[in-house]
Motif scaffolding. Sequence first.
Motif, short mmCIF file in Angstrom:
data_model
loop_
_atom_site.label_atom_id
_atom_site.label_comp_id
_atom_site.label_asym_id
_atom_site.label_seq_id
_atom_site.Cartn_x
_atom_site.Cartn_y
_atom_site.Cartn_z
N LEU A 78 0.68 7.78 -6.39
CA LEU A 78 -0.49 8.67 -6.47
C LEU A 78 -0.07 10.13 -6.39
O LEU A 78 0.97 10.46 -5.82
CB LEU A 78 -1.45 8.36 -5.32
N LYS A 79 -0.92 10.98 -6.97
CA LYS A 79 -0.64 12.42 -6.93
C LYS A 79 -1.47 13.06 -5.82
O LYS A 79 -2.55 12.58 -5.49
CB LYS A 79 -1.05 13.06 -8.26
N MET A 99 0.83 -1.20 0.00
CA MET A 99 0.00 0.00 0.00
C MET A 99 0.87 1.26 0.00
O MET A 99 0.54 2.25 -0.64
CB MET A 99 -0.94 0.00 1.22
N ALA A 100 1.97 1.17 0.73
CA ALA A 100 2.90 2.31 0.74
C ALA A 100 3.47 2.54 -0.65
O ALA A 100 3.61 3.67 -1.11
CB ALA A 100 4.01 2.06 1.76
N VAL A 101 3.77 1.43 -1.33
CA VAL A 101 4.31 1.55 -2.69
C VAL A 101 3.28 2.19 -3.61
O VAL A 101 3.58 3.10 -4.38
CB VAL A 101 4.72 0.15 -3.23
N LEU A 102 2.03 1.72 -3.49
CA LEU A 102 0.99 2.28 -4.35
C LEU A 102 0.80 3.77 -4.08
O LEU A 102 0.66 4.57 -5.00
CB LEU A 102 -0.33 1.53 -4.13
N SER A 103 0.84 4.14 -2.80
CA SER A 103 0.61 5.56 -2.48
C SER A 103 1.69 6.44 -3.09
O SER A 103 1.45 7.60 -3.42
CB SER A 103 0.50 5.77 -0.97
N GLU A 104 2.88 5.88 -3.26
CA GLU A 104 3.98 6.63 -3.89
C GLU A 104 3.66 6.98 -5.34
O GLU A 104 4.21 7.93 -5.90
CB GLU A 104 5.27 5.79 -3.86
N MET A 122 -4.24 6.66 1.11
CA MET A 122 -4.58 8.07 0.91
C MET A 122 -3.62 8.70 -0.09
O MET A 122 -2.45 8.34 -0.15
CB MET A 122 -4.46 8.82 2.24
N GLN A 123 -4.16 9.66 -0.83
CA GLN A 123 -3.29 10.41 -1.72
C GLN A 123 -2.29 11.21 -0.88
O GLN A 123 -2.63 11.63 0.22
CB GLN A 123 -4.14 11.32 -2.60
N PRO A 124 -1.09 11.43 -1.39
CA PRO A 124 -0.07 12.12 -0.58
C PRO A 124 -0.36 13.62 -0.48
O PRO A 124 -1.16 14.16 -1.24
CB PRO A 124 1.22 11.87 -1.38
#
Lengths: 319, 619
Positions: free
Chosen positions: B487-488, B480-485, B537-539
Motif C-alpha cells: 500500500l501507498k 496483513m503485514a505483507v499486504l500493507s507493504e 493501515m496505509q504506511p
Amino acid sequence: MSGSQFSLLDGDVCGDERHLTIEDYSSAVPRWCPGCGDHSALGAMQRLLESEQLKREKTVFCSGIGCSSRFPHYLKTYGFHGLHGRALPVATGIKMTRPDLNVFAIMGDGDCCSIGLGHWLHAVRYNVDMVAMLLDNNIYGLTKNQTSPTTPQGHKSNTQQQGSYLPALNPLSATLGITNCSFVAQTSDWTPAHLFQTLKAAFHHKGFSFVRVLQRCPHFTAGIYQDAVRHPDNVELLTHSAGICEPEAEGLYKNHISHDPSDLHEARRLAEGGNGKFRLGLFFRDESRPRYNETRALPKYTAEEKIEILNAELDRYAV
Amino acid sequence: MEPEVLHCSEHTVEVVSDSGEGAQKCGQIFGSVSAKMGNGVWTVEIIPAEIQPPARNAAGASGNRIRIGTQTVTNWGDRANVVVAFNEQVLLARHRLEALAEDAVIFLEDMWEKHEDEKVRAEWQAGLEELSRARYRIIRVPMEEICLTVVDDARKGKNMFALGLLCAVYTRDMAKVKAQIVHQFRSKSDEVRERNIQLVELGVRWAEEHLPFRIQVPPTESDRPMVVMNGNEAVGMGAMAAGMDYMAMYPITPATSVSHYLAEAFHKAGGVVHQAEDEIAAVGCAIGASFAGKVAFTVTSGPGLALKTEFIGLATMTETPLVVVDVQRGGPSTGLPTKVEQADLLAALFGQPGDAPKVIIAPATIEECFHSMITARRIAEAFRCVVMVLTDANLATGVQPFPRPKLDPRWQARQPDQGPVPKDTRPYEWDARSGLSRRFIPGQPEGMFVATGLSHDEASRVSYVAATNALGLKMRSRKMAVLSETLKPPEVRGDRSGDLLVVGWGSTKGAIEEAVDRARAKGLKVSSTHLTFLAPMQPGLKEIFSRFKKVMTVEINHSDELNDPFVTKENRRLSQLCWLLRAHTLVDVDCWSRCFGEPLRPDHIFGGIERMFTKGGQR
C-alpha cells in the motif's frame, strides 16, 4: 452462451482411475469413544463411497460442531468442519455453485435440531441435492452430557438433573411437515446393513435426503435403545418395493409395515409413532419436488461474454 | 417579459413530501438528468424509517437533496437553495434542521390553507407563521388542483408535476427528462409513462406562466464518457466486473437494494443472488461457495454484521476468501435503519473473538464503490482472507456521475483450478516469510483436505499443540503485514505540514475536503488526508502526523464532548478511527464527530475546524 470455460469442471481431468478400496476412503483413525454410534455411521458411509466408487476429489463432507462433526476428518475426501449448527448453509453454497460435487452434511442432534434448526427446516424446503445425515444420540456428548432437543422426557443430564423437562422433538415429523420435503428415512447404528442401504437410497435420491440415524452415546445415553436392541419385537420395519429393501433386517425384525413412500399423509402418521416402537425405513420420497440447485443454477458465461453484458448494462447508466 | 436568469456555479435543491408521494422519484430523475447533461451531481435521500408514516408529519419527511454544479460535486453541501415541499409540515422538518439557506426559494403546495379539516388549517397557519420568521421566498403552488386535471389521486402525480417545475426552473433538457422517465418507469405500462410525461409538462407550463426567473448551472463539456448511478448499484456492478457471480444475502436496510439491483442484473449477466433464511446462513452459503472455488460475497448492514461474526471468524481461520459488504447505518442495535453512520469500523475490525486479521476497505465515492469490489475480490483470493468493504447509507442511495469504467478481462475471476495438486503439497503450506499458501479447491485430485475452524497444522490436521496454534496465528497475521507493504501512504491535500491535519474515512471525503478548502481560503493552516484502507493501515501515517501540530479525525459516529458532565480527558470516549489511529501511531489524535443521522455538511465540519483553532481544540 458457451460452456467452454467450465470444461475444467465438467471433465474428469485426472482423478482416481483405479478401483478404490475402503482404505482409500479412510483418513485418520477415528477418536470417538468405543461403542459410539458414529463408528457405525462412518463404516456405512465408507462402504457407500466404495460401492459407488465416488471420486474422492469430487466429494465434500460438511459438518458442524460436536462429536459427530469430526466425521469429515476420518474420510479421504474434501471436507468442511465448520460452525455449530451451520453445516447446511455451507453445504448449500457448495452445491449451488458446484453441482458436479457430491455433497454430504453430517450433523448431531444439537447441531441440527437446536442451534441450527432454522437452517435445517429451510434446507428441507430448498431441497438442494445432498445427503443430510442426523446422527441422533439424544444428548450433547462432546460438551459432556447436556440435554438436547431429542433427549427423551425425564432423561437426566448435567443441565437438567431432575430429568429433561420437555417432550423430545421428533425430527421425522418436523421434516415431513416442511413444504417441499422430498426424502425422509430413519435407520440405526445397531443395524449396519440397513444403515448402508438407507445411505445408498439417500445418495441416489435427487434432492435433499434427510436420514436420521438412531444411535447411542456409550457414556450418556447407552441405554436409550436397549428395548429395540434386545427385543426385535420393539422395532417396526417399513417395507415396500419402492422403499429400502435389506434382507438382514427384514429377517431379524418380524414386524413389517408395508408403507408406500409416496404417501406423505401416511408417512406423517407413521413418523408420529405412538405405540412405543421404533420404526426404521423409508418414510417418504418424492423426486418430483423442485430442487433449488437446479432452479437457481449458475448460468455459464465466459469472461468476455460477461464483459459484453456488463458493457450493455453500463450503457443504461451512461451520461 | 423574458425571465431573469440567475447564473450559479452550483445549487442545492430539495424535494420533500410525505412518504409515498414520490418525492424521491422526482429527485432521482432530476439528479440523473442533470448528470446526463454534464453537471456535477451528488444526491442524498431523505428517508423516514417507516414505510407509511402518518401524513403531514415532520418526522415522516421523505425526499431527496440534489446538489448540482458546473464542476464535480463531492458532497451534499450545506443548505438547500431551492425546495419543493408538498406540505408545510415536511418543510418545517427541514427548516428546524437548519437545512435551508436563508434566502431559499420554496415552492409550497397550498391546498392545506383551505382544507376541510380545521386542524389542518390551523397547522398550516402556525407553520407559515414559524416559517415567516426566516427570510425564505415562499411561492405557493396549487399542485393538487392542477394534478387533478390529469389524475384521480394527486398523491400519485404531484412528484412528476414538481419534476416539471424544477426542470423548467433549471432549464433541463426536456428530451433527456422524457427519456429518463421512460427508463425509470420501464416496468410500468405505456399509459403510466405517458401520464407522467403529461404531468411533467403541466409543471413546466405552470413555471413558464408564473415564474419570472430561471437558474442556470451550466454543465461542463466533457469528452470523457460518464455513467451515473448510486453506491449500491456501483457495488453490484463492481462485483460483476470482478467476475463474482454468487451473492448470498438476507434483507436489511440500507443494504438490500444491492440485491434488488443484482437480482435483475445477475439474471442477465450470469450470476445468482441467493436470499438465505437469515444473515448467518447468507454468509455461510457464501463461504461454502468460496470453499468450492468462487470468491463469493454477502451484503449486509450493522445488525447483520453482528450475526455474521462467528462465520467471518471461520472464514479467517480456514483462510477461505470472502468479501463482506457492510452498508453502515445508525447503531447500536436496530438504531437508525435508514440513516447514515460510520458505525461499524471497530466491529468490523475487532468483531471476532480471538485474533481474526482481515482487510477493511472504505470507498469514499460512488466510483470507489465500484472499484473497491474489484480490489476486494483480488485481495480475498490472493491472500485467502476476508475483505470487508464498508460503505454507508450515504453512498448506498447517493447518486453521482463518474467516468465510465473501461472493463478489463483481467478484473474477472478466473475459473477455479481443477488440475491435480502437486504431490506432497499441504493445504496450509504457509510461506514462512509471507504466510501465504496455495488454495486447494474441491475437484482438484490429490488436494483432499478438511478445512476446520479448530486450530490446525499445515496439513489442516486438528492440533492442540501450542506451537502449532501460535504458528497459525502468526501466519494469518503475517499476510496483513505483507499486504500493507504493497500500500501507498495516503495523499495529503493542502500543505504537507501545518497546524492541523484532518483525517477521514469513507463517504465523508468530499465534505471534509470542501470544509478544509474553505478553512485554507480563510488562512488557516489546515490539510486533510483520507484513508481507504483501514486494515491493514496505509504506511507512513505517523510520519505524516508528525508534520502537523494537531491531528483530528472527522467522522459520523459518537464521541464524547469534553464539556459534557463527567467527561474528562482521561475517560473521554472517542470516535472509531480516532481510537485506531491513537493505537496505531501513538499520536495524541483528537476527533470531531457527529451522528445526526445525516451526512456531514461542509459548514459544520468547518465549524469543528475553527473551534480547534479558537479554543485550542479538545485537549
